[in-house]
Design an enzyme around this catalytic site. Structure first.
Site, short mmCIF file in Angstrom:
data_model
loop_
_atom_site.label_atom_id
_atom_site.label_comp_id
_atom_site.label_asym_id
_atom_site.label_seq_id
_atom_site.Cartn_x
_atom_site.Cartn_y
_atom_site.Cartn_z
CD GLU A 70 18.31 1.57 -16.17
OE1 GLU A 70 17.94 1.33 -17.33
OE2 GLU A 70 19.42 2.05 -15.89
CG ASP A 85 20.93 4.88 -15.00
OD1 ASP A 85 21.40 3.73 -14.89
OD2 ASP A 85 20.43 5.30 -16.05
CG ASP A 88 22.56 7.01 -18.40
OD1 ASP A 88 21.48 6.43 -18.62
OD2 ASP A 88 22.95 7.99 -19.05
CG ASP A 212 17.51 7.04 -18.59
OD1 ASP A 212 18.49 6.32 -18.39
OD2 ASP A 212 16.41 6.61 -18.98
#
Length: 264
Positions: A70, A85, A88, A212
């Site tokens: 990310e 991620d 998250d 995600d």
């Protein structure tokens, strides 16, 4: 080539290390380092530190693999890609809400073969490997099945742009009277793992990116759920749906006429 179980073992080890670092280093109130899509879509220094740690550990063992993170974007090429991620649920992390996670998925030739979601504040590490099922603390997970739409507890999330939020509120106003209730946890990875564990019955959201849902969505499917988008499309940022077969179709048919992929 490593097996799915080998990839899972490595991913879990890395996710646990990153989670332990975040728990140890998190100050009482982390400071916002930058924003992304809007002033409320934030990045902290520890988002970047976590991803740097994860990338370093992957490269120590698998230097030629591709990584999509990310914070750091896409790097490398090859049959194997790690989808990361580092935190998250960053806003939850910022405020001290115990619903944030380190999420790592491993793809081989474009297909996820292993996934780990470490929900750090709760000490819960969800894992799955291709064909090996979804697991939490030694217990095999099964999503709830046979739940009709009107009795379903549905998880969802909201974007950061005001126009998108206005549409999401409009969609939610149509969904809420048709289901048991709605839950909004603030972490897509955590929501999908909750579905795998039977803590919610379904999930939908406009806007989640690969990092995600790659690991959490895979864990949910290994627990028996169906994961996808609208009108037969795969899950995507336009809309991602997840539920057991039967409820998936009911939720899809409720959402599709509402045009939930629009932003205004």
């Amino acid at each position: 080539m490593m097996t799915a179980e080998d990839f899972l073992e490595l991913a879990e080890r890395i996710a646990r290390e990153a989670g332990a670092m975040l728990l140890a280093e998190r100050p009482a109130r982390p400071e916002v380092l930058a924003t992304k899509s809007s002033p409320t879509d934030v990045v902290t220094a520890l988002d970047r530190a976590s991803e740097e740690l994860i990338r370093a550990r992957i490269k120590e063992v698998r230097p030629d693999d591709a990584i999509l993170g990310e914070e750091g974007g896409a790097t490398g090429e090859g049959r194997v890609r790690w989808v990361v991620d580092p935190i998250d649920g960053t806003v939850n992390f910022l405020y001290g809400v115990p619903e944030w996670a380190v999420s790592i998925a491993v793809e081989v030739d474009g297909e996820v073969v292993a996934g780990v979601v470490n929900i750090v504040p709760r000490g819960e590490v969800f894992t799955a490997s291709r064909g090996g099922g979804a697991w939490l603390a030694g217990e095999r997970l099964r999503c709830n099945s046979g739940v009709p739409l009107e009795q379903a507890l549905i998880a969802t999330g909201f974007g950061y742009e005001p126009g998108r939020r206005a549409v999401q509120a409009e969609v939610l106003a149509h969904v809420l009277p048709r289901v048991r209730d709605i839950r909004r946890g603030g972490s897509a990875a955590s929501d999908l793992c909750a579905l795998a564990a039977g803590r919610v019955d379904g999930y939908y959201e406009r806007g989640p990116q690969d990092w995600d849902y790659a690991a959490g969505g895979f864990i949910a499917t290994e627990a028996g759920a169906r994961l996808g988008g609208l009108h037969g499309k795969p899950c995507n940022p336009g809309l991602t749906l997840c539920a057991a077969p039967g409820l998936f179709e009911e939720l899809h048919d409720l959402l599709a006429p509402l045009d939930p992929e629009r932003d205004a």
